[in-house]
Design a protein around this motif. Structure first.
Motif, PDB file in Angstrom:
ATOM      1  N   ILE A  40      31.020  58.363  22.165  1.00 52.29           N
ATOM      2  CA  ILE A  40      30.726  58.602  20.829  1.00 52.29           C
ATOM      3  C   ILE A  40      31.586  59.891  20.526  1.00 52.29           C
ATOM      4  O   ILE A  40      31.315  60.965  21.435  1.00 52.29           O
ATOM      5  N   LYS A  41      32.459  60.132  19.693  1.00 56.86           N
ATOM      6  CA  LYS A  41      33.493  61.492  19.586  1.00 56.86           C
ATOM      7  C   LYS A  41      32.620  62.145  18.783  1.00 56.86           C
ATOM      8  O   LYS A  41      31.424  62.127  17.881  1.00 56.86           O
ATOM      9  N   ILE A  42      32.834  63.567  19.192  1.00 54.21           N
ATOM     10  CA  ILE A  42      32.265  64.776  18.476  1.00 54.21           C
ATOM     11  C   ILE A  42      32.125  64.763  16.856  1.00 54.21           C
ATOM     12  O   ILE A  42      31.514  65.184  16.068  1.00 54.21           O
ATOM     13  N   ASP A  43      33.219  64.346  16.570  1.00 56.84           N
ATOM     14  CA  ASP A  43      33.861  64.208  15.152  1.00 56.84           C
ATOM     15  C   ASP A  43      32.810  63.402  14.519  1.00 56.84           C
ATOM     16  O   ASP A  43      32.281  63.487  13.158  1.00 56.84           O
ATOM     17  N   GLU A  44      32.454  62.114  14.967  1.00 56.44           N
ATOM     18  CA  GLU A  44      31.474  61.316  14.314  1.00 56.44           C
ATOM     19  C   GLU A  44      30.066  61.843  14.289  1.00 56.44           C
ATOM     20  O   GLU A  44      29.562  61.829  13.325  1.00 56.44           O
ATOM     21  N   VAL A  45      29.881  62.659  15.205  1.00 57.72           N
ATOM     22  CA  VAL A  45      28.529  63.065  15.182  1.00 57.72           C
ATOM     23  C   VAL A  45      28.303  64.422  14.079  1.00 57.72           C
ATOM     24  O   VAL A  45      27.489  64.396  13.349  1.00 57.72           O
ATOM     25  N   ARG A  46      29.567  65.023  13.860  1.00 60.76           N
ATOM     26  CA  ARG A  46      29.500  65.949  12.966  1.00 60.76           C
ATOM     27  C   ARG A  46      29.265  65.374  11.383  1.00 60.76           C
ATOM     28  O   ARG A  46      28.720  65.650  10.368  1.00 60.76           O
ATOM     29  N   ASP A  47      30.180  64.135  11.312  1.00 63.51           N
ATOM     30  CA  ASP A  47      29.846  63.601  10.137  1.00 63.51           C
ATOM     31  C   ASP A  47      28.408  63.175   9.869  1.00 63.51           C
ATOM     32  O   ASP A  47      27.957  62.984   8.712  1.00 63.51           O
ATOM     33  N   LEU A  48      27.672  62.802  11.091  1.00 60.63           N
ATOM     34  CA  LEU A  48      26.267  62.280  10.597  1.00 60.63           C
ATOM     35  C   LEU A  48      25.477  63.452  10.379  1.00 60.63           C
ATOM     36  O   LEU A  48      24.564  63.178   9.536  1.00 60.63           O
ATOM     37  N   ILE A  49      25.721  64.521  10.910  1.00 63.60           N
ATOM     38  CA  ILE A  49      25.015  65.770  10.602  1.00 63.60           C
ATOM     39  C   ILE A  49      25.116  66.182   9.253  1.00 63.60           C
ATOM     40  O   ILE A  49      24.376  66.393   8.373  1.00 63.60           O
TER      41      ILE A  49
ATOM     42  N   ASP B 184      23.872  53.988  20.567  1.00 57.42           N
ATOM     43  CA  ASP B 184      24.167  54.210  21.913  1.00 57.42           C
ATOM     44  C   ASP B 184      24.316  55.674  22.198  1.00 57.42           C
ATOM     45  O   ASP B 184      25.077  56.412  22.753  1.00 57.42           O
ATOM     46  N   ALA B 185      23.210  56.388  22.038  1.00 63.83           N
ATOM     47  CA  ALA B 185      22.885  57.811  22.318  1.00 63.83           C
ATOM     48  C   ALA B 185      23.249  58.237  23.498  1.00 63.83           C
ATOM     49  O   ALA B 185      23.749  59.355  23.958  1.00 63.83           O
ATOM     50  N   ASP B 186      23.248  57.047  24.722  1.00 64.93           N
ATOM     51  CA  ASP B 186      23.501  57.726  26.040  1.00 64.93           C
ATOM     52  C   ASP B 186      25.165  57.738  26.039  1.00 64.93           C
ATOM     53  O   ASP B 186      25.420  58.320  27.226  1.00 64.93           O
ATOM     54  N   ARG B 187      25.840  57.512  25.123  1.00 70.49           N
ATOM     55  CA  ARG B 187      27.356  57.454  25.353  1.00 70.49           C
ATOM     56  C   ARG B 187      27.836  58.964  24.745  1.00 70.49           C
ATOM     57  O   ARG B 187      29.201  58.997  24.395  1.00 70.49           O
ATOM     58  N   MET B 188      26.791  59.822  24.212  1.00 72.41           N
ATOM     59  CA  MET B 188      27.559  60.989  23.861  1.00 72.41           C
ATOM     60  C   MET B 188      27.556  61.937  25.023  1.00 72.41           C
ATOM     61  O   MET B 188      26.752  62.234  25.900  1.00 72.41           O
ATOM     62  N   LEU B 189      28.769  62.716  25.173  1.00 72.73           N
ATOM     63  CA  LEU B 189      28.942  63.715  25.988  1.00 72.73           C
ATOM     64  C   LEU B 189      27.965  64.926  25.802  1.00 72.73           C
ATOM     65  O   LEU B 189      27.384  65.086  24.678  1.00 72.73           O
ATOM     66  N   GLU B 190      27.932  65.748  26.845  1.00 77.27           N
ATOM     67  CA  GLU B 190      27.087  66.904  26.627  1.00 77.27           C
ATOM     68  C   GLU B 190      27.155  68.073  25.464  1.00 77.27           C
ATOM     69  O   GLU B 190      26.343  68.126  24.568  1.00 77.27           O
ATOM     70  N   ARG B 191      28.571  68.045  25.449  1.00 74.15           N
ATOM     71  CA  ARG B 191      28.857  68.978  24.231  1.00 74.15           C
ATOM     72  C   ARG B 191      28.576  68.281  22.782  1.00 74.15           C
ATOM     73  O   ARG B 191      28.383  69.122  21.807  1.00 74.15           O
ATOM     74  N   THR B 192      28.839  66.911  22.796  1.00 74.89           N
ATOM     75  CA  THR B 192      28.604  66.189  21.820  1.00 74.89           C
ATOM     76  C   THR B 192      27.262  66.224  21.219  1.00 74.89           C
ATOM     77  O   THR B 192      26.841  66.424  20.108  1.00 74.89           O
ATOM     78  N   THR B 193      26.197  66.056  22.211  1.00 72.11           N
ATOM     79  CA  THR B 193      24.691  66.184  22.025  1.00 72.11           C
ATOM     80  C   THR B 193      24.200  67.583  21.510  1.00 72.11           C
ATOM     81  O   THR B 193      23.409  67.475  20.650  1.00 72.11           O
ATOM     82  N   ASN B 194      24.769  68.402  22.184  1.00 75.17           N
ATOM     83  CA  ASN B 194      24.539  69.773  21.886  1.00 75.17           C
ATOM     84  C   ASN B 194      24.611  70.267  20.297  1.00 75.17           C
ATOM     85  O   ASN B 194      24.057  70.956  19.675  1.00 75.17           O
ATOM     86  N   VAL B 195      25.877  69.547  19.932  1.00 76.92           N
ATOM     87  CA  VAL B 195      26.058  69.651  18.335  1.00 76.92           C
ATOM     88  C   VAL B 195      24.984  69.001  17.484  1.00 76.92           C
ATOM     89  O   VAL B 195      24.574  69.503  16.618  1.00 76.92           O
ATOM     90  N   LEU B 196      24.304  67.851  17.732  1.00 76.35           N
ATOM     91  CA  LEU B 196      23.187  67.060  17.246  1.00 76.35           C
ATOM     92  C   LEU B 196      22.166  67.837  17.512  1.00 76.35           C
ATOM     93  O   LEU B 196      21.133  67.508  16.488  1.00 76.35           O
ATOM     94  N   LEU B 197      21.969  68.639  18.557  1.00 72.41           N
ATOM     95  CA  LEU B 197      20.670  69.050  18.464  1.00 72.41           C
ATOM     96  C   LEU B 197      19.919  69.943  17.409  1.00 72.41           C
ATOM     97  O   LEU B 197      18.701  69.562  17.285  1.00 72.41           O
ATOM     98  N   LYS B 198      20.476  70.572  16.737  1.00 72.08           N
ATOM     99  CA  LYS B 198      20.214  71.596  15.621  1.00 72.08           C
ATOM    100  C   LYS B 198      19.505  70.702  14.834  1.00 72.08           C
ATOM    101  O   LYS B 198      18.394  70.919  14.181  1.00 72.08           O
ATOM    102  N   SER B 199      20.182  69.684  14.128  1.00 73.17           N
ATOM    103  CA  SER B 199      19.907  68.671  13.213  1.00 73.17           C
ATOM    104  C   SER B 199      18.462  68.016  13.435  1.00 73.17           C
ATOM    105  O   SER B 199      17.632  67.909  12.669  1.00 73.17           O
ATOM    106  N   ILE B 200      18.483  67.571  14.905  1.00 75.29           N
ATOM    107  CA  ILE B 200      17.044  66.945  15.247  1.00 75.29           C
ATOM    108  C   ILE B 200      15.893  67.667  15.303  1.00 75.29           C
ATOM    109  O   ILE B 200      14.946  67.225  15.055  1.00 75.29           O
TER     110      ILE B 200
END
Length: 379
Positions: A89-98, A117-133
């Motif tokens: 999952i690309k980091i831009d997709e996660v930014r759109d979700l946030i 497919d949360a397991d398909r996020m790279l670590e840097r992508t997951t870190n972007v998501l962390l604050k929103s969760i």
């Protein structure tokens, strides 16, 4: 009828989710659905999303109101589902979700975001998501799906309420195929058993005779491969089949996507594009290549899982265990393989298949991984 009908063999999970829907004041704003492949993680997450949006106060998750039907159909304005067809999952997709997560619901009771497919996020992508969760808006709910809690970062799983699904009983999956897909009972039971209760694979086997034939061909390989040369040839054939399936599944869609993009850019097929437009086409082609790569690996992985189920039956036979075979239609092959080796050797062969599956997930050449596996399967 209710939204929970497709959540097969997971009564304990349904009870937990129903209780959460019934008491919104104690609602958890981040959930992690885990369970083995085919256990129905995505189905459970979608059903939960529908129940959260349900308009029927007497039966949340009724399955009949507009909120339930649109959520299950994937058209509800306040339910976003991310299911990548690429390797990650690309980091831009996660930014759109946030960005979507901070919005208030437009028509529903919640703003629900499902990441299948949360397991398909790279670590840097997951870190972007962390604050929103960690600090979501009051009416936003995150539903993440992964094979196990270990497949997501500790910082993510520590902020989510876990829901663990189990492998549903074969009989329950077969009953679902009969009632929902109209499969013949015998075909449904055989498909559910062959898929080892993986609901998606069972449906494919029950509905597609070609898929059943391809699976049968894969299960014939161990009995036919007797030398290193034959193993290399069989590996090449297996990879070619996977590539052909990937092409047939993606070629038409790729052409439609490229044509739509060219029309949006005001260009014609075959026309030379200026540099500022060419980059968009190049990016699309890269995405399509990633999708084809993942599809090919998924096809090979399914073949390896089928082989693993065959050697499981061989081991069961060698040990004299009184359990039912997964591949009942291949009993003769199972007995032949069991008679020509030992249980220790069978475990080594199962380990070789598992190693090949791990290599597929780490960008090893599919052909080399398959060749190494089939050489280990030689008697």
């Amino acid at each position: 009828m209710s939204v929970w009908d497709d959540v097969v063999g997971q009564e304990h999970v349904i009870d937990t989710l129903r209780a959460a829907v019934a008491e919104p004041r104690s609602m958890t704003h981040a959930w992690l659905f885990t369970g083995p492949p085919g256990s129905g993680r995505s189905n459970a997450a979608r059903a939960f999303a529908a129940a959260l949006q349900c308009e029927n106060p007497d039966e949340r998750g009724c399955g009949r109101c507009q909120a339930c039907t649109t959520t299950l159909a994937g058209t509800h304005a306040d339910v976003t589902v991310v299911a990548t067809e690429q390797v990650t999952i690309k980091i831009d997709e996660v930014r759109d979700l946030i960005g979507r997560a901070v919005r208030k619901p437009s028509t529903g009771r919640w703003q629900v975001i499902v990441v299948e497919d949360a397991d398909r996020m790279l670590e840097r992508t997951t870190n972007v998501l962390l604050k929103s969760i960690e600090e979501p808006p009051p009416q936003t709910v995150w539903l993440l799906c992964a094979p196990s809690s270990q497949d997501v970062l500790p910082t993510i799983r520590s902020r989510c309420r876990g829901v663990v699904l189990r492998v549903p009983p074969v009989e329950s999956v077969a009953a679902l195929l009969v009632s929902r897909d109209g499969a013949e009972p015998e075909v449904a039971l055989e498909a559910a058993r062959a898929a080892q209760s993986h609901i998606g694979l069972a449906r494919r086997l029950a509905r597609d005779a070609g898929a059943r034939e391809r699976r049968d061909e894969v299960l014939k390989i161990p009995a036919e491969v007797a030398s290193v040369g034959e193993a290399v040839i069989a590996a090449g054939r297996l990879v070619e089949v996977a590539q052909a399936e990937a092409r047939s599944a993606t070629e038409e869609r790729d052409a439609e996507e490229k044509g739509a993009l060219l029309r949006a850019l005001g260009a014609e097929a075959g026309e030379t594009l200026p540099p500022r437009l060419r980059s968009q086409v190049t990016e699309l082609e890269k995405d399509q290549k990633r999708r084809a790569t993942r599809y090919q690996r998924d096809v090979l992985d399914r073949a390896m899982l089928d082989l693993l189920s065959l050697y499981r039956d061989v081991l069961v036979t060698q040990l004299g265990a009184e359990v039912e075979l997964v591949n009942t239609a291949h009993g003769a092959t199972v007995r032949m393989l069991a008679g020509r080796s030992t249980s220790v050797r069978t475990i080594e062969q199962m380990n070789a298949i598992s190693t090949a599956r791990e290599r597929l997930g780490t960008n090893v050449s599919p052909l080399l991984a398959t060749e190494a596996m089939l050489v280990e399967l030689c008697p």
